[in-house]
Design a protein around this motif. Structure first.
Motif, PDB file in Angstrom:
ATOM      1  N   ASP A 289     -29.253   3.624   8.342  1.00 60.35           N
ATOM      2  CA  ASP A 289     -28.505   2.562   9.016  1.00 60.35           C
ATOM      3  C   ASP A 289     -27.966   3.072  10.355  1.00 60.35           C
ATOM      4  O   ASP A 289     -28.298   4.188  10.785  1.00 60.35           O
ATOM      5  N   LEU A 290     -27.148   2.288  11.013  1.00 57.51           N
ATOM      6  CA  LEU A 290     -26.660   2.640  12.353  1.00 57.51           C
ATOM      7  C   LEU A 290     -25.867   3.943  12.379  1.00 57.51           C
ATOM      8  O   LEU A 290     -25.802   4.605  13.414  1.00 57.51           O
ATOM      9  N   ASP A 291     -25.255   4.310  11.249  1.00 55.37           N
ATOM     10  CA  ASP A 291     -24.447   5.525  11.183  1.00 55.37           C
ATOM     11  C   ASP A 291     -25.179   6.688  10.539  1.00 55.37           C
ATOM     12  O   ASP A 291     -24.597   7.742  10.301  1.00 55.37           O
ATOM     13  N   GLY A 292     -26.468   6.498  10.223  1.00 51.08           N
ATOM     14  CA  GLY A 292     -27.264   7.577   9.661  1.00 51.08           C
ATOM     15  C   GLY A 292     -27.282   7.651   8.151  1.00 51.08           C
ATOM     16  O   GLY A 292     -27.903   8.550   7.591  1.00 51.08           O
ATOM     17  N   HIS A 293     -26.604   6.715   7.452  1.00 48.67           N
ATOM     18  CA  HIS A 293     -26.651   6.708   5.986  1.00 48.67           C
ATOM     19  C   HIS A 293     -28.054   6.285   5.557  1.00 48.67           C
ATOM     20  O   HIS A 293     -28.590   5.308   6.056  1.00 48.67           O
ATOM     21  N   THR A 294     -28.626   7.027   4.623  1.00 43.12           N
ATOM     22  CA  THR A 294     -29.988   6.756   4.168  1.00 43.12           C
ATOM     23  C   THR A 294     -29.981   5.772   3.005  1.00 43.12           C
ATOM     24  O   THR A 294     -29.272   5.969   2.011  1.00 43.12           O
ATOM     25  N   TRP A 295     -30.803   4.734   3.155  1.00 47.64           N
ATOM     26  CA  TRP A 295     -30.980   3.694   2.136  1.00 47.64           C
ATOM     27  C   TRP A 295     -32.430   3.724   1.678  1.00 47.64           C
ATOM     28  O   TRP A 295     -33.340   3.545   2.472  1.00 47.64           O
ATOM     29  N   GLU A 296     -32.644   3.977   0.404  1.00 50.43           N
ATOM     30  CA  GLU A 296     -33.980   3.913  -0.174  1.00 50.43           C
ATOM     31  C   GLU A 296     -34.144   2.542  -0.823  1.00 50.43           C
ATOM     32  O   GLU A 296     -33.200   2.022  -1.432  1.00 50.43           O
ATOM     33  N   VAL A 297     -35.315   1.962  -0.682  1.00 49.89           N
ATOM     34  CA  VAL A 297     -35.613   0.676  -1.302  1.00 49.89           C
ATOM     35  C   VAL A 297     -36.872   0.890  -2.131  1.00 49.89           C
ATOM     36  O   VAL A 297     -37.881   1.387  -1.621  1.00 49.89           O
ATOM     37  N   MET A 298     -36.807   0.558  -3.426  1.00 54.76           N
ATOM     38  CA  MET A 298     -37.939   0.857  -4.289  1.00 54.76           C
ATOM     39  C   MET A 298     -38.257  -0.298  -5.229  1.00 54.76           C
ATOM     40  O   MET A 298     -37.400  -1.077  -5.595  1.00 54.76           O
ATOM     41  N   TRP A 299     -39.539  -0.371  -5.568  1.00 55.05           N
ATOM     42  CA  TRP A 299     -40.029  -1.313  -6.576  1.00 55.05           C
ATOM     43  C   TRP A 299     -40.723  -0.491  -7.638  1.00 55.05           C
ATOM     44  O   TRP A 299     -41.404   0.491  -7.344  1.00 55.05           O
ATOM     45  N   MET A 300     -40.521  -0.878  -8.897  1.00 56.51           N
ATOM     46  CA  MET A 300     -41.218  -0.225  -9.988  1.00 56.51           C
ATOM     47  C   MET A 300     -41.844  -1.302 -10.863  1.00 56.51           C
ATOM     48  O   MET A 300     -41.199  -2.307 -11.182  1.00 56.51           O
ATOM     49  N   ASP A 301     -43.096  -1.098 -11.243  1.00 62.36           N
ATOM     50  CA  ASP A 301     -43.810  -2.020 -12.104  1.00 62.36           C
ATOM     51  C   ASP A 301     -43.020  -2.186 -13.413  1.00 62.36           C
ATOM     52  O   ASP A 301     -42.707  -1.194 -14.081  1.00 62.36           O
ATOM     53  N   PRO A 302     -42.686  -3.436 -13.791  1.00 56.49           N
ATOM     54  CA  PRO A 302     -41.922  -3.649 -15.024  1.00 56.49           C
ATOM     55  C   PRO A 302     -42.583  -3.033 -16.258  1.00 56.49           C
ATOM     56  O   PRO A 302     -41.897  -2.562 -17.161  1.00 56.49           O
ATOM     57  N   ALA A 303     -43.910  -2.997 -16.298  1.00 55.60           N
ATOM     58  CA  ALA A 303     -44.596  -2.385 -17.441  1.00 55.60           C
ATOM     59  C   ALA A 303     -44.285  -0.890 -17.517  1.00 55.60           C
ATOM     60  O   ALA A 303     -44.141  -0.332 -18.600  1.00 55.60           O
TER      61      ALA A 303
END
Length: 137
Positions: A117-131
């Motif tokens: 983000d603007l202040d350098g905080h890291t955001w991970e966004v993930m998807w995992m197969d429900p199976a």
């Protein structure tokens, strides 16, 4: 039993710029818990990010506040409904002034990207197969 909630508190350099950044990602600011020192970003019914000006953040700790542009203090990971939603959110973050962080992770059953983000905080966004989550993958 009541549902547990999480409030992630992050120090920010420019509260107005950070509020704009997160609203451009599609999140809302709860004015009931926001003022000139803090803003409550509503991620979901149970996840909130409290953006705190650095002087206000400092009132909650005796520790030095990390410069997230040079030091990793936390990795925040959000789930997404699909691979497309991962890409959508990360692409919005980059368009809003964030930066891509690290390579795309594609393991077939799990897919993720990250942004700072603007202040350098890291955001991970993930998807995992429900199976895979249910042990079937």
């Amino acid at each position: 039993m009541s549902q547990q909630m999480i409030f992630v508190n992050l120090p920010v350099n420019d509260l107005d710029a950070s509020k704009k950044f997160f609203t451009e990602l599609g999140y809302t600011i709860n004015p009931q818990f926001s003022d000139e020192k803090a803003a409550s970003v509503v991620i979901s019914d149970t996840i909130f990010v409290m953006l705190l000006t650095k002087p206000f953040y400092a009132t909650f700790t005796k520790k030095e506040i990390a410069d997230a542009t040079t030091t990793s203090e936390v990795l925040v990971c959000l789930s997404a409904e699909s691979r497309e939603k991962v890409d959508e959110l990360v692409d919005k973050a980059i368009a809003a002034g964030g930066t891509a962080s690290g390579p795309t992770q594609d393991h077939g059953f799990m897919y993720g990207r990250a942004f700072d983000d603007l202040d350098g905080h890291t955001w991970e966004v993930m998807w995992m197969d429900p199976a895979a989550v249910e042990g079937q993958g």
